[in-house]
Write a protein that holds these residues in place. Structure first.
Motif, PDB file in Angstrom:
ATOM      1  N   TYR A 180       0.825  -1.201   0.000  1.00  0.00           N
ATOM      2  CA  TYR A 180       0.000   0.000   0.000  1.00  0.00           C
ATOM      3  C   TYR A 180       0.860   1.252   0.000  1.00  0.00           C
ATOM      4  CZ  TYR A 180      -3.669  -3.300   1.246  1.00  0.00           C
ATOM      5  OH  TYR A 180      -4.537  -4.361   1.240  1.00  0.00           O
ATOM      6  N   ASP A 181       0.304   2.342  -0.535  1.00  0.00           N
ATOM      7  CA  ASP A 181       0.986   3.631  -0.488  1.00  0.00           C
ATOM      8  C   ASP A 181       0.647   4.339   0.827  1.00  0.00           C
ATOM      9  OD1 ASP A 181      -1.564   4.797  -0.786  1.00  0.00           O
ATOM     10  OD2 ASP A 181      -1.261   5.306  -2.883  1.00  0.00           O
ATOM     11  N   LYS A 216      -0.884  -0.316  -4.048  1.00  0.00           N
ATOM     12  CA  LYS A 216       0.165   0.183  -4.935  1.00  0.00           C
ATOM     13  C   LYS A 216       0.696  -0.925  -5.837  1.00  0.00           C
ATOM     14  CE  LYS A 216       4.700   1.276  -3.927  1.00  0.00           C
ATOM     15  NZ  LYS A 216       5.743   1.840  -3.111  1.00  0.00           N
ATOM     16  N   THR A 217       0.930  -2.108  -5.271  1.00  0.00           N
ATOM     17  CA  THR A 217       1.494  -3.222  -6.036  1.00  0.00           C
ATOM     18  C   THR A 217       0.968  -4.553  -5.510  1.00  0.00           C
ATOM     19  OG1 THR A 217       3.404  -3.435  -4.561  1.00  0.00           O
ATOM     20  CG2 THR A 217       3.678  -2.009  -6.468  1.00  0.00           C
ATOM     21  N   ASN A 251       0.671  -4.147 -11.869  1.00  0.00           N
ATOM     22  CA  ASN A 251       1.241  -3.053 -12.656  1.00  0.00           C
ATOM     23  C   ASN A 251       1.884  -3.567 -13.932  1.00  0.00           C
ATOM     24  OD1 ASN A 251       0.586  -0.900 -10.876  1.00  0.00           O
ATOM     25  ND2 ASN A 251       2.256  -1.534  -9.543  1.00  0.00           N
TER      26      ASN A 251
END
Length: 183
Positions: A48-49, A55-56, A120
């Protein structure tokens, strides 16, 4: 790197091509998480960001080359044209066996898609460990290299060339969740 050379495609069923299958988790009907997060297989994890947004996607264990993930689940859109304003990460072109655009799969709503929407794109062939392939009218991610514990899953953005990858067998659409998709 020549991706087509790394994956031994031949006429026949996708099942003959992979060595390992990772299935989505079946989310609880009243799960508090969106389906895209609740469907994550147990041997994968999200990173997580700072805003607590996914996030990934990373591996929690070694995943061998030849592993198949999928299919990518989303909202099937027919009659939709791709525009430059549409983020290609969230809209996947699906082609008929004749190479014509059949539909666009929208994966921009986390309540209507599975965890694969968070994978991503690799910036280059040399960074990829997954390749997006189309089998019948569905999109799968196939590992082209082993993925190590803690490594990010990165798919090569081959959607524009996917119409040149032959559909191995003609088929029908699977049923999708009923939901609306903005975009």
């Amino acid at each position: 790197m020549n991706v087509e050379a790394k994956v031994p495609w031949k006429k026949g069923a996708l099942e003959e091509q992979y060595t390992y299958v990772l299935m989505d988790q079946r989310p609880e009907p009243k799960a508090s998480l969106p389906w895209a997060q609740a469907s994550l297989p147990r041997n994968l994890a999200f990173q997580y960001d700072s805003n607590n947004q996914v996030k990934t996607v990373v591996s929690r264990e070694y995943i061998p080359q030849g592993t198949c993930f999928g299919p990518l689940v989303g909202k099937i859109c027919t009659g939709l044209k791709m525009s430059r304003s549409m983020d290609p990460k969230h809209f996947w072109k699906v082609f008929s066996s004749e190479g014509e655009l059949h539909h666009i799969l929208a994966v921009n709503d986390p309540d209507c898609c599975n965890w694969m929407c968070y994978v991503n794109s690799a910036e280059a062939h040399s960074n990829q460990n997954l390749m997006a392939i189309q089998y019948n009218l569905e999109i799968y991610f196939y590992t082209v290299t082993p993925i190590l514990d803690g490594e990010e899953l990165l798919v090569w953005d081959a959607r524009d060339i996917s119409k040149h990858i032959p559909s191995l067998q003609p088929g029908n659409l699977i049923s999708q969740p009923e939901c609306s998709v903005d975009g």
